[in-house]
Design an enzyme around this catalytic site. Structure first.
Site, PDB file in Angstrom:
ATOM      1  N   HIS A 303       0.851  -1.187   0.000  1.00  0.00           N
ATOM      2  CA  HIS A 303       0.000   0.000   0.000  1.00  0.00           C
ATOM      3  C   HIS A 303       0.880   1.228   0.000  1.00  0.00           C
ATOM      4  CE1 HIS A 303      -3.175   2.777   1.189  1.00  0.00           C
ATOM      5  NE2 HIS A 303      -4.015   1.837   0.799  1.00  0.00           N
ATOM      6  N   ASP A 361      -7.936  -5.549   0.293  1.00  0.00           N
ATOM      7  CA  ASP A 361      -8.392  -6.391  -0.811  1.00  0.00           C
ATOM      8  C   ASP A 361      -8.010  -7.852  -0.673  1.00  0.00           C
ATOM      9  OD1 ASP A 361      -9.585  -4.334  -2.192  1.00  0.00           O
ATOM     10  OD2 ASP A 361      -7.676  -3.686  -3.042  1.00  0.00           O
TER      11      ASP A 361
HETATM   12  N1  ACO Z   1       4.024  -7.437  -4.750  1.00  0.00           N
HETATM   13  C1  ACO Z   1       5.372  -7.500  -4.902  1.00  0.00           C
HETATM   14  N2  ACO Z   1       6.195  -6.455  -4.734  1.00  0.00           N
HETATM   15  C2  ACO Z   1       5.614  -5.289  -4.424  1.00  0.00           C
HETATM   16  C3  ACO Z   1       4.208  -5.136  -4.261  1.00  0.00           C
HETATM   17  C4  ACO Z   1       3.406  -6.278  -4.434  1.00  0.00           C
HETATM   18  N3  ACO Z   1       2.094  -6.215  -4.290  1.00  0.00           N
HETATM   19  N4  ACO Z   1       3.933  -3.860  -3.958  1.00  0.00           N
HETATM   20  C5  ACO Z   1       5.098  -3.217  -3.926  1.00  0.00           C
HETATM   21  N5  ACO Z   1       6.121  -4.074  -4.209  1.00  0.00           N
HETATM   22  C6  ACO Z   1       7.565  -3.782  -4.210  1.00  0.00           C
HETATM   23  C7  ACO Z   1       7.976  -3.026  -5.466  1.00  0.00           C
HETATM   24  O1  ACO Z   1       8.407  -3.920  -6.476  1.00  0.00           O
HETATM   25  C8  ACO Z   1       9.099  -2.170  -4.933  1.00  0.00           C
HETATM   26  O2  ACO Z   1      10.238  -2.963  -4.811  1.00  0.00           O
HETATM   27  P1  ACO Z   1      11.697  -2.318  -5.136  1.00  0.00           P
HETATM   28  O3  ACO Z   1      11.867  -1.198  -4.134  1.00  0.00           O
HETATM   29  O4  ACO Z   1      12.644  -3.449  -4.968  1.00  0.00           O
HETATM   30  O5  ACO Z   1      11.617  -1.826  -6.558  1.00  0.00           O
HETATM   31  C9  ACO Z   1       8.646  -1.794  -3.522  1.00  0.00           C
HETATM   32  O6  ACO Z   1       7.795  -2.896  -3.112  1.00  0.00           O
HETATM   33  C10 ACO Z   1       7.858  -0.491  -3.439  1.00  0.00           C
HETATM   34  O7  ACO Z   1       6.802  -0.551  -4.384  1.00  0.00           O
HETATM   35  P2  ACO Z   1       6.131   0.690  -5.080  1.00  0.00           P
HETATM   36  O8  ACO Z   1       5.437   0.226  -6.325  1.00  0.00           O
HETATM   37  O9  ACO Z   1       7.096   1.816  -5.169  1.00  0.00           O
HETATM   38  O10 ACO Z   1       5.054   1.106  -4.006  1.00  0.00           O
HETATM   39  P3  ACO Z   1       3.840   2.051  -4.248  1.00  0.00           P
HETATM   40  O11 ACO Z   1       3.566   2.724  -2.965  1.00  0.00           O
HETATM   41  O12 ACO Z   1       4.020   2.921  -5.437  1.00  0.00           O
HETATM   42  O13 ACO Z   1       2.662   0.999  -4.635  1.00  0.00           O
HETATM   43  C11 ACO Z   1       0.716  -0.279  -4.620  1.00  0.00           C
HETATM   44  C12 ACO Z   1       1.560   0.758  -3.859  1.00  0.00           C
HETATM   45  C13 ACO Z   1       0.335   0.258  -6.013  1.00  0.00           C
HETATM   46  C14 ACO Z   1      -0.597  -0.494  -3.850  1.00  0.00           C
HETATM   47  C15 ACO Z   1       1.515  -1.601  -4.741  1.00  0.00           C
HETATM   48  O14 ACO Z   1       1.862  -2.072  -3.453  1.00  0.00           O
HETATM   49  C16 ACO Z   1       0.759  -2.683  -5.515  1.00  0.00           C
HETATM   50  O15 ACO Z   1       0.817  -2.704  -6.753  1.00  0.00           O
HETATM   51  N6  ACO Z   1       0.050  -3.621  -4.796  1.00  0.00           N
HETATM   52  C17 ACO Z   1      -0.717  -4.631  -5.467  1.00  0.00           C
HETATM   53  C18 ACO Z   1      -2.049  -4.042  -5.911  1.00  0.00           C
HETATM   54  C19 ACO Z   1      -3.004  -3.860  -4.750  1.00  0.00           C
HETATM   55  O16 ACO Z   1      -3.214  -4.736  -3.932  1.00  0.00           O
HETATM   56  N7  ACO Z   1      -3.622  -2.639  -4.716  1.00  0.00           N
HETATM   57  C20 ACO Z   1      -4.610  -2.323  -3.714  1.00  0.00           C
HETATM   58  C21 ACO Z   1      -4.221  -1.113  -2.928  1.00  0.00           C
HETATM   59  S1  ACO Z   1      -5.380  -0.870  -1.623  1.00  0.00           S
HETATM   60  C22 ACO Z   1      -6.700  -0.131  -2.352  1.00  0.00           C
HETATM   61  O17 ACO Z   1      -6.670   0.510  -3.380  1.00  0.00           O
HETATM   62  C23 ACO Z   1      -7.966  -0.332  -1.633  1.00  0.00           C
END
Ligand code: ACO
Length: 427
Positions: A303, A361
């Site tokens: 998140h 979720d």
């Molecule tokens: N699975 C695997 N790795 C992940 C995930 C994930 N779900 N989320 C983040 N990471 C990793 C990234 O690869 C990154 O790694 P790195 O630093 O080695 O490159 C690090 O964690 C940070 O990730 P970011 O994408 O920069 O984090 P951001 O805050 O931009 O993303 C997000 C947040 C979009 C929610 C992301 O965690 C994601 O895509 N999750 C899966 C989708 C999801 O469940 N969304 C629901 C959100 S809650 C809602 O809307 C109600």
């Protein structure tokens, strides 16, 4: 004010006021930054930017805290009802018994749609995604309810809020029924908000429908968990759309469009698909390796704000177990995969070091599927519940004396100015 931040830019010293909220990090006020320095600040994705002042919702992502008007989400989910949370978000305080009765009566009496509205659905293909129908149908509300689109009238703002909270379940249920080829079911005033929604989705003219208190309570709790979440992407979309003076129905339609994306509200659908694709516990190590190799993301995890367990995910997990037990599905393979995946991810360094925890979720898809909803309805239910948050935030913005049209600037990295070349002279 909590002091000033000093910055030296282009040899010029500038003092920027630091503002203090009730809770949360201090905020450096850069409103005069451009005028005084001729420079912009740069923050794609708004990771360090407070876009507005708000009194509605507070999140502490490191501690896993979510408060609506100061009340913890766990207490609201346990002790309140969705309609009471709607009142709280809109008005700032919990209602008295009399105020609640009036509010419930108002919402209940706005659940029907203009009769011509039903014809609107017929224009969609039967296999249309219900979120596509939601974007179109909610946008169309402004064509039906002209008497509540004057954003400068406090009465009309409140009427549009009541209309949207009340009519969203009817529209969502119609989107569902349309995809099933079943007749639309009308709202019933003797039922509660959640009961009414479930009967509009699942009752058919051929037999009686009886509410199940465990499932109704679960539905209501799911609505509470999704009611608002501070300045997330769809809420910011609603605020940006509303900042131009667009009518509230159009703004909420814009929020629904944003919510649809898989990184936001579409994640619960993606998460259930992921759990079903994994299929069994023995496939999890291979899947986790794929996540580490960046071939895919673990949906329902991570998140932007929570770097701890999403407090909504804990309530969702309990609700999931209650629903599956009630329906005799406690050995659902998707639940087994989810629990094992969560156990592994919470102890695996890849996820621990990145502070990736389950979000709301992660368990909502399994729960909604058990309630009888197909995956494409999940984001629709999210939109239904989030409508109150969007409306409360939109109202707060319109009523804020500092309200301005949203107009961000950019770091331009395109071509410098150049002269037009006629086509016969281009290389
Ligand atoms: N699975 C695997 N790795 C992940 C995930 C994930 N779900 N989320 C983040 N990471 C990793 C990234 O690869 C990154 O790694 P790195 O630093 O080695 O490159 C690090 O964690 C940070 O990730 P970011 O994408 O920069 O984090 P951001 O805050 O931009 O993303 C997000 C947040 C979009 C929610 C992301 O965690 C994601 O895509 N999750 C899966 C989708 C999801 O469940 N969304 C629901 C959100 S809650 C809602 O809307 C109600």
């Amino acid at each position: 004010m909590a002091g000033t931040a000093k910055i030296n830019i282009g040899g010029k010293d500038l003092d920027l006021p630091i503002l203090k909220g009730t809770l949360g990090p201090d905020v450096v006020d850069i409103r005069k930054f451009y005028a005084e320095t001729d420079a912009f600040t740069y923050d794609p994705g708004f990771t360090s930017t407070a876009s507005c002042e708000s009194k509605i919702t507070f999140i502490d992502g490191d501690k896993g805290v979510l408060l609506h008007r100061g009340y913890p989400i766990e207490q609201l989910a346990e002790q309140s009802t969705f309609l009471e949370v709607c009142y709280l978000l809109l008005h700032g305080e919990l209602p008295s018994a009399a105020a609640y009765a009036t509010f419930e009566h108002t919402i209940t009496n706005h659940t029907m749609l203009h009769d011509q509205f039903d014809r609107f659905f017929q224009g969609f293909r039967r296999d249309a995604h219900p979120m596509a129908i939601m974007v179109g149908a909610v946008g169309a509300l402004s064509a039906f309810y002209h008497d509540s689109t004057d954003i400068n009238s406090p009465e009309q703002r409140m009427i549009s809020a009541h209309r949207m909270i009340a009519k969203m379940p009817t529209i969502a249920a119609r989107a569902f029924k349309y995809s099933r080829g079943q007749p639309f079911v009308y709202p019933r005033n003797e039922l509660s908000f959640a009961e009414n929604f479930l009967q509009m989705c699942f009752s058919v003219p051929a037999e009686d429908w009886k509410p199940n208190p465990v499932l109704t309570r679960a539905m209501d709790r799911i609505f509470i968990l999704h009611a608002d979440h501070e300045q997330n992407a769809s809420t910011s979309t609603v605020r940006v759309a509303g900042s131009s003076g667009a009518n509230p129905f159009a703004c909420i339609a814009a929020g629904i469009a944003c919510l649809w994306g898989p990184a936001h509200g579409g994640a619960n659908e993606e998460c259930l698909n992921m759990l079903l694709e994994i299929g069994s516990v023995d496939k999890i190590p291979e899947f986790v390796q794929g996540v580490k190799d960046r071939r895919y993301r673990l949906m329902g995890f991570g998140h932007r704000v929570y770097k701890n367990y999403d407090p909504r995910a804990k309530v969702m997990q309990t609700t999931c177990h209650e629903v599956l037990k009630e329906l005799g599905h406690s050995d659902d393979p998707a639940l087994k995969v989810a629990m094992e995946l969560e156990r592994i991810a919470l102890s695996d360094d890849y996820f621990v070091s990145r502070k990736l925890y389950p979000n709301v979720d992660f368990y909502s898809g399994i729960t909604l599927r058990a309630l009888g909803f197909p995956a494409e309805m999940f984001t629709v239910l999210f939109a239904l519940a989030r409508t109150v948050g969007w409306i409360a935030q939109w109202k707060e913005m319109i009523e804020d004396p500092a309200f301005k049209i949203s107009r961000p600037r950019q770091l331009y990295t395109g071509s410098p100015s150049r002269d037009y070349v006629p086509v016969d002279k281009r290389g």
